[in-house]
Design a protein around this motif. Structure first.
Motif, PDB file in Angstrom:
ATOM      1  N   GLY A 170     -72.555 -24.294 -38.626  1.00 18.10           N
ATOM      2  CA  GLY A 170     -71.431 -25.146 -38.998  1.00 18.10           C
ATOM      3  C   GLY A 170     -70.100 -24.455 -38.749  1.00 18.10           C
ATOM      4  N   GLY A 171     -70.003 -23.206 -39.167  1.00 18.27           N
ATOM      5  CA  GLY A 171     -68.777 -22.446 -38.915  1.00 18.27           C
ATOM      6  C   GLY A 171     -68.501 -22.300 -37.434  1.00 18.27           C
ATOM      7  N   LEU A 172     -69.553 -22.022 -36.666  1.00 18.16           N
ATOM      8  CA  LEU A 172     -69.386 -21.916 -35.210  1.00 18.16           C
ATOM      9  C   LEU A 172     -68.948 -23.240 -34.590  1.00 18.16           C
TER      10      LEU A 172
ATOM     11  N   TYR B  32     -60.054 -24.374 -37.153  1.00 20.99           N
ATOM     12  CA  TYR B  32     -60.099 -22.976 -37.585  1.00 20.99           C
ATOM     13  C   TYR B  32     -60.019 -22.842 -39.097  1.00 20.99           C
ATOM     14  N   ALA B  33     -59.191 -23.660 -39.723  1.00 17.49           N
ATOM     15  CA  ALA B  33     -59.070 -23.594 -41.182  1.00 17.49           C
ATOM     16  C   ALA B  33     -60.381 -24.002 -41.848  1.00 17.49           C
ATOM     17  N   GLY B  34     -60.998 -25.064 -41.344  1.00 20.14           N
ATOM     18  CA  GLY B  34     -62.278 -25.493 -41.893  1.00 20.14           C
ATOM     19  C   GLY B  34     -63.366 -24.453 -41.679  1.00 20.14           C
ATOM     20  N   ALA B  35     -63.381 -23.850 -40.487  1.00 15.04           N
ATOM     21  CA  ALA B  35     -64.360 -22.798 -40.201  1.00 15.04           C
ATOM     22  C   ALA B  35     -64.177 -21.622 -41.150  1.00 15.04           C
ATOM     23  N   SER B  36     -62.935 -21.278 -41.437  1.00 15.45           N
ATOM     24  CA  SER B  36     -62.668 -20.170 -42.360  1.00 15.45           C
ATOM     25  C   SER B  36     -63.273 -20.441 -43.733  1.00 15.45           C
ATOM     26  N   VAL B  37     -63.109 -21.662 -44.214  1.00  8.72           N
ATOM     27  CA  VAL B  37     -63.667 -22.023 -45.527  1.00  8.72           C
ATOM     28  C   VAL B  37     -65.187 -21.919 -45.504  1.00  8.72           C
ATOM     29  N   ILE B  38     -65.810 -22.454 -44.474  1.00  7.19           N
ATOM     30  CA  ILE B  38     -67.275 -22.429 -44.382  1.00  7.19           C
ATOM     31  C   ILE B  38     -67.783 -20.994 -44.245  1.00  7.19           C
ATOM     32  N   PHE B  39     -67.159 -20.207 -43.370  1.00  9.12           N
ATOM     33  CA  PHE B  39     -67.587 -18.807 -43.229  1.00  9.12           C
ATOM     34  C   PHE B  39     -67.393 -18.037 -44.536  1.00  9.12           C
ATOM     35  N   ASP B  40     -66.265 -18.242 -45.207  1.00  5.60           N
ATOM     36  CA  ASP B  40     -66.014 -17.532 -46.469  1.00  5.60           C
ATOM     37  C   ASP B  40     -67.081 -17.869 -47.509  1.00  5.60           C
ATOM     38  N   LYS B  41     -67.423 -19.143 -47.617  1.00  4.32           N
ATOM     39  CA  LYS B  41     -68.485 -19.543 -48.554  1.00  4.32           C
ATOM     40  C   LYS B  41     -69.827 -18.944 -48.136  1.00  4.32           C
ATOM     41  N   GLY B  42     -70.084 -18.922 -46.835  1.00  2.53           N
ATOM     42  CA  GLY B  42     -71.337 -18.354 -46.339  1.00  2.53           C
ATOM     43  C   GLY B  42     -71.466 -16.882 -46.653  1.00  2.53           C
ATOM     44  N   VAL B  43     -70.382 -16.142 -46.495  1.00  2.00           N
ATOM     45  CA  VAL B  43     -70.393 -14.699 -46.777  1.00  2.00           C
ATOM     46  C   VAL B  43     -70.655 -14.452 -48.265  1.00  2.00           C
TER      47      VAL B  43
ATOM     48  N   ILE C 189     -64.667 -27.862 -32.064  1.00  2.65           N
ATOM     49  CA  ILE C 189     -63.559 -28.767 -32.376  1.00  2.65           C
ATOM     50  C   ILE C 189     -62.277 -28.050 -32.800  1.00  2.65           C
ATOM     51  N   SER C 190     -62.276 -26.738 -32.761  1.00  2.00           N
ATOM     52  CA  SER C 190     -61.071 -25.939 -33.059  1.00  2.00           C
ATOM     53  C   SER C 190     -60.496 -26.205 -34.454  1.00  2.00           C
TER      54      SER C 190
ATOM     55  N   LEU D 238     -65.900 -33.268 -39.597  1.00  2.00           N
ATOM     56  CA  LEU D 238     -67.075 -32.391 -39.579  1.00  2.00           C
ATOM     57  C   LEU D 238     -66.999 -31.370 -40.711  1.00  2.00           C
ATOM     58  N   PHE D 239     -65.800 -30.857 -40.950  1.00  2.00           N
ATOM     59  CA  PHE D 239     -65.647 -29.939 -42.075  1.00  2.00           C
ATOM     60  C   PHE D 239     -66.047 -30.619 -43.380  1.00  2.00           C
ATOM     61  N   SER D 240     -65.587 -31.847 -43.591  1.00  2.00           N
ATOM     62  CA  SER D 240     -65.907 -32.563 -44.833  1.00  2.00           C
ATOM     63  C   SER D 240     -67.412 -32.707 -45.010  1.00  2.00           C
ATOM     64  N   VAL D 241     -68.114 -33.041 -43.932  1.00  2.00           N
ATOM     65  CA  VAL D 241     -69.571 -33.191 -43.990  1.00  2.00           C
ATOM     66  C   VAL D 241     -70.233 -31.844 -44.276  1.00  2.00           C
ATOM     67  N   LEU D 242     -69.832 -30.807 -43.527  1.00  2.00           N
ATOM     68  CA  LEU D 242     -70.432 -29.476 -43.730  1.00  2.00           C
ATOM     69  C   LEU D 242     -70.144 -28.935 -45.124  1.00  2.00           C
ATOM     70  N   ASN D 243     -68.938 -29.132 -45.587  1.00  2.00           N
ATOM     71  CA  ASN D 243     -68.573 -28.647 -46.906  1.00  2.00           C
ATOM     72  C   ASN D 243     -69.430 -29.313 -47.983  1.00  2.00           C
ATOM     73  N   LEU D 244     -69.682 -30.611 -47.829  1.00  2.00           N
ATOM     74  CA  LEU D 244     -70.564 -31.317 -48.763  1.00  2.00           C
ATOM     75  C   LEU D 244     -71.987 -30.760 -48.684  1.00  2.00           C
ATOM     76  N   VAL D 245     -72.469 -30.526 -47.477  1.00  2.00           N
ATOM     77  CA  VAL D 245     -73.821 -29.983 -47.294  1.00  2.00           C
ATOM     78  C   VAL D 245     -73.961 -28.633 -47.992  1.00  2.00           C
ATOM     79  N   VAL D 246     -73.007 -27.728 -47.787  1.00  2.00           N
ATOM     80  CA  VAL D 246     -73.135 -26.390 -48.377  1.00  2.00           C
ATOM     81  C   VAL D 246     -72.879 -26.409 -49.879  1.00  2.00           C
ATOM     82  N   GLU D 247     -72.138 -27.402 -50.359  1.00  2.00           N
ATOM     83  CA  GLU D 247     -71.984 -27.549 -51.815  1.00  2.00           C
ATOM     84  C   GLU D 247     -73.292 -28.023 -52.440  1.00  2.00           C
TER      85      GLU D 247
END
Length: 135
Positions: A25-27, A36-47, A33-34, A4-13
């Motif tokens: 996506g971060g939520l 946490y590392a992937g959520a951190s990346v998505i939230f950081d990019k979102g911020v 799915i817990s 899911l992280f890979s898909v979301l990361n592609l979407v936000v890129e």
């Protein structure tokens, strides 16, 4: 990091202005799915892409505090959220976390600002006690 992280990361890129992908996506990564590392990346990019969206900032702050265990990062995010429309208590939380993380200067500044904004003597006294604890 999950599929899911890979898909979301592609979407936000592909679309860095897709706020919902960062927020939901971060939520989903952290809560469902817990990852946490992937959520951190998505939230950081979102911020980075939405530095004034208080709801994203607040959610990223919560994640930083409870999943990353990074009080200083959470403090900065809570304070940014407070500056951009979050409830007033987000500022107090940000100041408290800054002080707990060892950033007494930020904690002191936040508490002094809150004191200057208050009109209720009981709250002013409580804030002054917290300010003394930070010094």
């Amino acid at each position: 990091k999950s599929w899911l992280f890979s898909v979301l990361n592609l979407v936000v890129e592909l679309d860095s202005k897709f706020l919902e992908a960062f927020f939901y996506g971060g939520l989903a990564l952290t809560v469902i799915i817990s990852d946490y590392a992937g959520a951190s990346v998505i939230f950081d990019k979102g911020v980075i892409n939405f530095p004034k969206d208080w709801q994203l900032l607040y959610t990223a702050a919560y994640h930083a505090l409870f999943e990353e265990k990074d009080k200083l990062k959470a403090s900065k995010l809570y304070l940014a959220a407070a500056e951009n429309g979050a409830p007033a208590w987000a500022r107090l939380t940000g100041g408290r976390l800054a002080a707990e993380a060892g950033d007494a200067i930020t904690g002191k500044e936040v508490l002094e600002k809150l004191i200057s904004l208050q009109s209720d003597p009981a709250w002013i006294e409580k804030l002054k006690i917290k300010l003394e604890a930070v010094k």
